[in-house]
Motif scaffolding. Structure first.
Motif, short mmCIF file in Angstrom:
data_model
loop_
_atom_site.label_atom_id
_atom_site.label_comp_id
_atom_site.label_asym_id
_atom_site.label_seq_id
_atom_site.Cartn_x
_atom_site.Cartn_y
_atom_site.Cartn_z
N ASN A 28 0.88 -1.17 0.00
CA ASN A 28 0.00 0.00 0.00
C ASN A 28 0.91 1.22 0.00
O ASN A 28 2.14 1.06 0.16
CB ASN A 28 -1.00 -0.04 1.17
CG ASN A 28 -0.32 -0.05 2.53
OD1 ASN A 28 0.68 0.64 2.73
ND2 ASN A 28 -0.88 -0.80 3.47
N LEU A 31 3.30 1.33 3.02
CA LEU A 31 4.36 0.31 3.02
C LEU A 31 5.43 0.65 1.99
O LEU A 31 6.63 0.49 2.23
CB LEU A 31 3.77 -1.07 2.72
CG LEU A 31 2.86 -1.66 3.80
CD1 LEU A 31 2.16 -2.93 3.30
CD2 LEU A 31 3.65 -1.98 5.06
N LYS A 85 -4.74 -2.15 -6.81
CA LYS A 85 -5.55 -1.97 -5.61
C LYS A 85 -6.34 -0.67 -5.73
O LYS A 85 -5.77 0.40 -5.94
CB LYS A 85 -4.63 -1.87 -4.40
CG LYS A 85 -4.86 -2.89 -3.33
CD LYS A 85 -3.77 -2.72 -2.31
CE LYS A 85 -4.16 -3.35 -1.00
NZ LYS A 85 -3.12 -3.14 0.00
N SER A 166 -5.04 -6.54 7.17
CA SER A 166 -4.85 -5.91 8.47
C SER A 166 -4.84 -6.98 9.57
O SER A 166 -5.49 -6.86 10.59
CB SER A 166 -5.96 -4.87 8.71
OG SER A 166 -5.72 -4.11 9.87
N THR A 185 -3.28 -11.90 4.13
CA THR A 185 -2.03 -11.18 3.88
C THR A 185 -1.40 -10.82 5.22
O THR A 185 -2.04 -10.18 6.07
CB THR A 185 -2.22 -9.97 2.94
OG1 THR A 185 -0.92 -9.48 2.62
CG2 THR A 185 -3.08 -8.85 3.51
C1 E4P Z 1 -3.73 -4.80 2.96
O1 E4P Z 1 -3.64 -4.96 1.78
C2 E4P Z 1 -3.17 -3.67 3.71
O2 E4P Z 1 -1.95 -3.32 3.12
C3 E4P Z 1 -2.86 -3.99 5.15
O3 E4P Z 1 -3.25 -5.31 5.49
C4 E4P Z 1 -3.25 -2.94 6.11
O4 E4P Z 1 -2.88 -3.37 7.40
P1 E4P Z 1 -2.74 -2.37 8.64
O5 E4P Z 1 -4.12 -2.08 9.16
O6 E4P Z 1 -1.92 -3.13 9.62
O7 E4P Z 1 -2.04 -1.14 8.11
#
Ligand code: E4P
Length: 222
Positions: A28, A31, A85, A166, A185
């Motif tokens: 995302n 990240l 996404k 998440s 994920t």
């Molecule tokens: C999913 O695709 C997101 O990148 C991710 O799981 C968000 O997680 P977080 O709430 O820990 O930021």
């Protein structure tokens, strides 16, 4: 159940891919910002796509349909395994439909209810991403969204994959797997926690200690 790694860290991705533990990647903007530093995020995504064979989710940052479609089209040129996404927005649903018509797979992100998942599936998303941990954070039960979406998708034979996102701890992974989420994920630290059990450590210590006693005895009798 498929595991994706929720990271843009090339080091963590290389390890997990070499171990054959992961089937894809989700990133995302947060990240990528953390990993890219001075690098072009597109180069980071290209490198990630070369490390894993499965889908690599890359997120648009536009919030209007034309912008999302343009960005998604450009992202899809990075590699064949890019999945675009798209945020759960009115404009996003049209973008999902248009990208799908152009043969580009999408992952609808920032889903917090089962009906949002249903709408994303109707628009033609390949994946829907309910954010379990963030729902838990506001005092609701994140796993309920996965549970409801699973029932709804099964009732109607919907093929869109439910991607539990998440994820914050191993219990989330166990529950999502028991409910039947297609994918989870995982942040790298959660994946590594899945390897751990105190009895594994204790058992290994015992085996190594017994073996060194045997070796010492054998040496003494020579
Ligand atoms: C999913 O695709 C997101 O990148 C991710 O799981 C968000 O997680 P977080 O709430 O820990 O930021």
């Amino acid at each position: 159940m498929k595991f994706f790694l929720d990271t843009a860290s090339l080091k963590d991705i290389s390890w997990a891919a070499q171990a054959g533990l992961i089937d894809g990647i989700t990133t995302n903007p947060s990240l990528l910002a953390k990993q890219a530093g001075d690098l072009d995020p597109r180069d980071v995504l290209k490198e990630i796509c070369s490390l894993v064979e499965g889908p690599v989710s890359a997120e648009v940052v536009s919030i209007d349909t034309a912008g999302m479609v343009n960005e998604g089209t450009e992202l899809a040129k990075i590699a064949d395994n890019i999945v675009v996404k798209i945020p759960m927005l009115e404009e996003g649903m049209v973008a999902v439909r248009q990208l799908g018509a152009a043969g580009i797979k999408t992952n609808v992100t920032l889903c917090f209810s089962s009906v949002q998942c249903l709408l994303a599936a109707k628009a033609g998303a390949a994946f829907v991403s309910p954010f379990i941990g963030r729902i838990d954070d506001v005092g609701q039960e994140g796993m309920d969204v996965i549970r409801e979406a699973r029932v709804i998708f099964d009732n109607y034979g919907i093929e869109t994959e439910i991607l539990a996102a998440s994820i914050r701890h191993p219990r989330h992974v166990v529950e999502a797997a028991m409910i039947g989420a297609d994918v989870a994920t995982l942040p790298p630290d959660v994946l590594k926690k899945l390897l751990l059990h105190p009895l594994t450590d204790r058992g290994l210590d015992q085996f190594l200690s017994d073996w060194s006693k045997l070796a010492a005895r054998a040496k003494a009798t020579v």
